[in-house]
Scaffold this active site. Structure first.
Site, short mmCIF file in Angstrom:
data_model
loop_
_atom_site.label_atom_id
_atom_site.label_comp_id
_atom_site.label_asym_id
_atom_site.label_seq_id
_atom_site.Cartn_x
_atom_site.Cartn_y
_atom_site.Cartn_z
N SER A 77 36.76 19.82 111.11
CA SER A 77 37.30 18.43 111.87
C SER A 77 38.70 18.27 111.31
O SER A 77 39.25 19.16 109.81
CB SER A 77 36.50 17.13 111.59
OG SER A 77 35.05 17.50 111.76
N1 SAH Z 1 31.34 17.88 109.37
C1 SAH Z 1 31.89 19.31 109.70
C2 SAH Z 1 32.30 19.65 111.20
C3 SAH Z 1 31.37 19.59 112.39
S1 SAH Z 1 31.28 20.35 113.62
C4 SAH Z 1 32.98 19.68 108.98
O1 SAH Z 1 33.47 18.97 107.75
O2 SAH Z 1 33.93 21.07 109.16
C5 SAH Z 1 29.91 20.16 113.89
C6 SAH Z 1 28.58 20.73 113.90
O3 SAH Z 1 27.22 20.25 114.05
C7 SAH Z 1 29.47 22.07 114.32
O4 SAH Z 1 28.70 22.90 112.89
C8 SAH Z 1 27.44 22.49 115.06
O5 SAH Z 1 26.70 23.28 114.77
C9 SAH Z 1 26.81 21.36 114.01
N2 SAH Z 1 25.76 20.64 115.11
C10 SAH Z 1 25.35 20.73 116.16
N3 SAH Z 1 24.38 20.60 116.43
C11 SAH Z 1 23.20 19.84 115.69
C12 SAH Z 1 22.26 20.01 114.85
N4 SAH Z 1 21.18 19.47 116.04
N5 SAH Z 1 21.41 19.56 113.79
C13 SAH Z 1 22.96 20.34 113.12
N6 SAH Z 1 23.45 20.53 113.06
C14 SAH Z 1 24.31 20.44 114.53
#
Ligand code: SAH
Length: 230
Positions: free
Chosen positions: A69
């Site tokens: 992010s």
């Molecule tokens: N918090 C992260 C950015 C997240 S981007 C950071 O600091 O870098 C969103 C993430 O959510 C992605 O890596 C994606 O693979 C994950 N994601 C999407 N659906 C999900 C689910 N149902 N359970 C766990 N992770 C999920």
């Protein structure tokens, strides 16, 4: 709490200073959130070829078409969480692990869950390398939470959710101060939403518009083509 200062790349110091100056000037985040972010080397969480961009105020790509992010968003999310030192936190969507590392500075412990095994493994390795030992990285579908470690004082969803499912709210401690923060909306734009437990029911507040990659899994978006990206 580990001192991470020897993990900062001195060459990135000017861009880092510029980023935090700009975040502070724009008054979008609490001083505490910014301080925690300042203590975490973001360059450790981005791919090597993007390291020089670690302190640009942009989201950056990670594996599997996912993102780390944007700093502004991490600052807003961390501020919205209003973390207290004794808090147990659940993060859904570990991605790079950067947001979890920031949370680790302000809370007691953080469980974070990531759908993609490869991303989870990488985040786990980086956090371990930095000596951050109050974050547990799990692999799996976090859209239904992690009931075995509940209750949590805070839940943060870092992927775009269609709603705040009851299954997540039920994992929050039923006490004043408990809060869920999530980008809730459609797959294009979401409102940064906070939902607080109160004696008289859930109190929902919607703030600015944000853009996240979609939450997949059982309580996420149904076109679960994420498996194909692996
Ligand atoms: N918090 C992260 C950015 C997240 S981007 C950071 O600091 O870098 C969103 C993430 O959510 C992605 O890596 C994606 O693979 C994950 N994601 C999407 N659906 C999900 C689910 N149902 N359970 C766990 N992770 C999920």
């Amino acid at each position: 709490m580990p001192d991470l200062s020897n993990h900062f790349d001195p060459e990135l110091a000017p861009s880092r200073e510029a980023l935090f100056k700009s975040l502070r000037r724009r008054s979008i985040a609490s001083e505490r959130a910014l301080q925690a972010m300042r203590e975490v080397p973001r360059e450790a969480f981005v791919d090597d070829d993007l390291r020089h961009l670690a302190y640009e105020d942009n989201a950056l790509p990670t594996s599997f078409g996912q993102t780390i992010s944007q700093p502004t968003i991490v600052a807003m999310m961390t501020t919205a969480l209003d973390l207290q030192p004794d808090n147990a936190v659940l993060e859904i969507g570990t991605g790079s692990g950067y947001q979890a590392a920031v949370i680790s500075r302000l809370a007691n412990r953080c469980v974070t869950i990531e759908l993609h095994e490869g991303l989870a493994e990488r985040a786990r390795a980086v956090l371990e390398h930095l000596g951050i030992d109050n974050v547990t990285v799990l692999t799996g579908d976090g859209s239904v939470g992690v009931p075995e470690c509940a209750p949590y004082d805070r839940i943060l969803v870092t992927a775009a959710a269609p709603s705040a499912p009851d299954v997540l709210l039920s994992q929050l401690r039923q006490a004043p101060g408990s809060r869920l923060v999530a980008p809730i909306g459609d797959q294009e734009y979401q409102a940064l939403t906070t939902i607080d437990w109160t004696e008289s029911g859930w109190k929902v507040q919607r703030e600015g518009s944000v853009r996240f990659v979609p939450l997949r899994g059982e309580a996420g978006w149904s076109n679960t083509d994420w498996r194909m990206a692996e």
